[in-house]
Structure formats: C-alpha cells, structure tokens
Design a protein around this motif. Structure first.
Motif, PDB file in Angstrom:
ATOM      1  N   ASP A  35       0.832  -1.241   0.096  1.00 55.02           N
ATOM      2  CA  ASP A  35      -0.066  -0.022  -0.098  1.00 55.02           C
ATOM      3  C   ASP A  35       0.737   1.314   0.064  1.00 55.02           C
ATOM      4  O   ASP A  35       0.390   2.438   0.045  1.00 55.02           O
ATOM      5  CB  ASP A  35      -0.872   0.032   1.272  1.00 55.02           C
ATOM      6  N   SER A  36       2.356   1.214   0.079  1.00 55.20           N
ATOM      7  CA  SER A  36       3.174   2.100  -0.125  1.00 55.20           C
ATOM      8  C   SER A  36       3.955   2.354  -1.290  1.00 55.20           C
ATOM      9  O   SER A  36       4.649   3.300  -1.544  1.00 55.20           O
ATOM     10  CB  SER A  36       4.083   2.281   1.216  1.00 55.20           C
ATOM     11  N   ASN A  37       3.672   1.281  -2.012  1.00 56.86           N
ATOM     12  CA  ASN A  37       4.694   1.177  -3.280  1.00 56.86           C
ATOM     13  C   ASN A  37       3.700   0.684  -4.386  1.00 56.86           C
ATOM     14  O   ASN A  37       3.515  -0.458  -4.659  1.00 56.86           O
ATOM     15  CB  ASN A  37       5.714   0.128  -3.005  1.00 56.86           C
ATOM     16  N   PHE A  38       3.009   1.885  -5.126  1.00 55.29           N
ATOM     17  CA  PHE A  38       2.246   1.548  -6.010  1.00 55.29           C
ATOM     18  C   PHE A  38       2.109   2.601  -7.119  1.00 55.29           C
ATOM     19  O   PHE A  38       2.513   3.677  -6.893  1.00 55.29           O
ATOM     20  CB  PHE A  38       0.827   1.194  -5.515  1.00 55.29           C
ATOM     21  N   MET A  39       1.243   2.346  -8.092  1.00 63.07           N
ATOM     22  CA  MET A  39       0.771   3.524  -9.120  1.00 63.07           C
ATOM     23  C   MET A  39      -0.607   3.721  -9.046  1.00 63.07           C
ATOM     24  O   MET A  39      -1.472   2.798  -9.326  1.00 63.07           O
ATOM     25  CB  MET A  39       1.393   3.141 -10.472  1.00 63.07           C
ATOM     26  N   GLU A  40      -0.981   4.994  -8.940  1.00 65.88           N
ATOM     27  CA  GLU A  40      -2.300   5.290  -8.722  1.00 65.88           C
ATOM     28  C   GLU A  40      -2.714   6.097 -10.110  1.00 65.88           C
ATOM     29  O   GLU A  40      -2.298   7.043 -10.341  1.00 65.88           O
ATOM     30  CB  GLU A  40      -2.658   6.250  -7.577  1.00 65.88           C
ATOM     31  N   PHE A  41      -3.752   5.463 -10.717  1.00 67.02           N
ATOM     32  CA  PHE A  41      -4.455   6.084 -11.852  1.00 67.02           C
ATOM     33  C   PHE A  41      -5.116   7.407 -11.924  1.00 67.02           C
ATOM     34  O   PHE A  41      -6.136   7.164 -10.978  1.00 67.02           O
ATOM     35  CB  PHE A  41      -5.084   5.026 -12.947  1.00 67.02           C
ATOM     36  N   LYS A  42      -4.856   8.399 -12.253  1.00 71.89           N
ATOM     37  CA  LYS A  42      -5.709   9.597 -12.157  1.00 71.89           C
ATOM     38  C   LYS A  42      -6.956   9.678 -13.174  1.00 71.89           C
ATOM     39  O   LYS A  42      -7.812  10.330 -12.816  1.00 71.89           O
ATOM     40  CB  LYS A  42      -4.857  10.797 -12.712  1.00 71.89           C
ATOM     41  N   ARG A  43      -6.924   9.097 -14.110  1.00 72.32           N
ATOM     42  CA  ARG A  43      -8.033   8.578 -14.943  1.00 72.32           C
ATOM     43  C   ARG A  43      -7.960   7.209 -15.491  1.00 72.32           C
ATOM     44  O   ARG A  43      -6.777   6.418 -15.264  1.00 72.32           O
ATOM     45  CB  ARG A  43      -8.209   9.535 -16.250  1.00 72.32           C
TER      46      ARG A  43
END
Length: 252
Positions: A35-43
């Motif tokens: 939960d601290s090492n990831f990629m979060e999509f903005k769209r």
C-alpha cells in the motif's frame, strides 16, 4: 459540506513521479508494504496504457528488489471488462475498497464494560502495542511484521499519529492507529485478537476516537468484499465511495 474522497486517506509513501495519467508512490523505508509502493491512475487507462505503466512499474520494482505490482484506479470508477479480464488472466487479484465517514455524535452508545480498558499508547504501553500488532502482522510474513515494528517506531515520534490499545481482563486484546489531519481524523489498522472477537472491543476502540475528537469527522476505509464494512454500516457510518485496486505478487 465536505465531500470525502480517498484523497483524504493518508498514503504512507513518497510521491516520486506524476503525469497526466498516474501518480507513482515509493517507500524505501518499507519496500514490502504494497500500500506504500504502487501506481495510482488519475483517469481510467486504456489497455495499452495499462500495459505500458505495468512494464514501467515492473522494471522499477525489480531495480529495488520488490516482488509485486500494484495499481489503484480512480475513485468511483470500475475498470472496464477489458482491463479486469487482462489483469485477472495475468495473475492479479482485483478488488475494491469502500470509504466511510461519521460524525462522532452519530456513533451508537457503548455500554461500559469493566473488563475492557482502552488507552492511548504511552511509553509504558508501547511494547504491548508492538507485540500485539506483530502477532497479527506475522500472518503476512516475518519480514513484513518486522518492518511494521520499525514503521510503528517512526510514527511514534510523529504527533500526527496516535496509537491506541485495548486490554481485555488485563491482557492486550486490540490495537488501532489514529491519523490526524486538518480536515478529518482517520481510523486505520483496527485489529482485535481472534479469541476476543465479538466482545465489543472494536466498538470501544472506536468510541475512544469519538470521545477524543467530538467535533471532527471520522473516516475509515473498509474492504468492499469483507464483513467489517457491515459493522460500520450498523454503527451509522455513511458510505462515501469506492476505489478499485489490483495486486500481483511474484511467487519466490
């Protein structure tokens, strides 16, 4: 009236890259914490975009000796069938989280129980807190549990975190992290030992927060496919939205 979103939930990690498509979080202090090492999509990405970001994260994590890939998708948007189909066929676990909020005055009354004592963790309780969390975290592996101890040590020195412990008949029975911000108070990592479930310990941990911060909005995240969310709904928490995520762990 504030609209609560997952942006109000703390991310333990450093934002190391951002563009129009995604944010990339990395936390060298605890590389094993997904939960601290990831990629979060903005769209919501196209399949081709997802594959490109997947490749980039895979290369980056290999360079840092990490064995997972994790994505988070935009709030309140379910990935397309094409995306979910690709992820599941390629070994990802796809699930979703739900965000809840409550005003403390709406939380149900809790009957006193002399067998249960809830305290803010000070120096004389910290060892009990760490040992109890370790006994829960070991389910995720020894390396994770040991790194979590170090995380608790770091947070202990930061005023925005409050550690809370519950004792049942004098024995450590439950723990909770409380995260303070200018906008809300977040409940995180609430755990009760299996043998003392259904004794009201979880409710009394929450009651501690309600009483300590009566004028704040309390927020928390629940697994969208797990039973604790049903408890929160019965306790008058209000549903605020959902977020999909996908996780793939390389087998060693």
């Amino acid at each position: 009236m504030t609209k609560w979103t997952f942006d109000h939930i703390e991310t333990i990690g450093h934002l190391i890259d951002e563009n129009d498509l995604y944010k990339h979080y990395h936390y060298p202090e605890m590389l094993i914490r997904y939960d601290s090492n990831f990629m979060e999509f903005k769209r919501m990405p196209s399949l081709q975009e997802l594959k490109e970001v997947e490749h980039n994260q895979k290369v980056y994590h290999q360079q840092h000796h990490q064995n997972h890939i994790k994505f988070e998708f935009p709030d309140n948007q379910k990935p397309t069938f094409e995306l979910i189909n690709y992820l599941e066929k390629n070994g990802y676990e796809v699930g979703f989280l739900e965000l809840y909020s409550i005003q403390p005055k709406a939380f149900p009354a809790v009957e006193p129980n002399p067998d249960i004592k809830v305290l803010e963790v000070m120096d004389n309780h910290f060892e009990d807190f760490v040992e109890l969390q370790y006994s829960q975290d070991i389910k995720n592996g020894k390396a994770f549990a040991e790194e979590k101890v170090k995380l608790n040590e770091r947070q202990r020195r930061d005023d925005k975190y409050i550690k809370v412990i519950a004792y049942y008949e004098g024995k450590p029975a439950g723990t909770m992290n409380v995260i303070l911000s200018d906008q809300a108070v977040e409940i995180d990592d609430l755990e009760v030992r299996d043998e003392w479930q259904r004794k009201g310990i979880g409710s009394r941990l929450q009651r501690f927060v309600m009483d300590k911060f009566p004028d704040s909005t309390i927020i928390l995240v629940a697994d969208g496919e797990d039973t604790p969310k049903e408890m929160y709904q019965k306790q008058n928490y209000q549903y605020q939205g959902f977020k999909y995520e996908a996780l793939k762990i390389k087998k060693s």
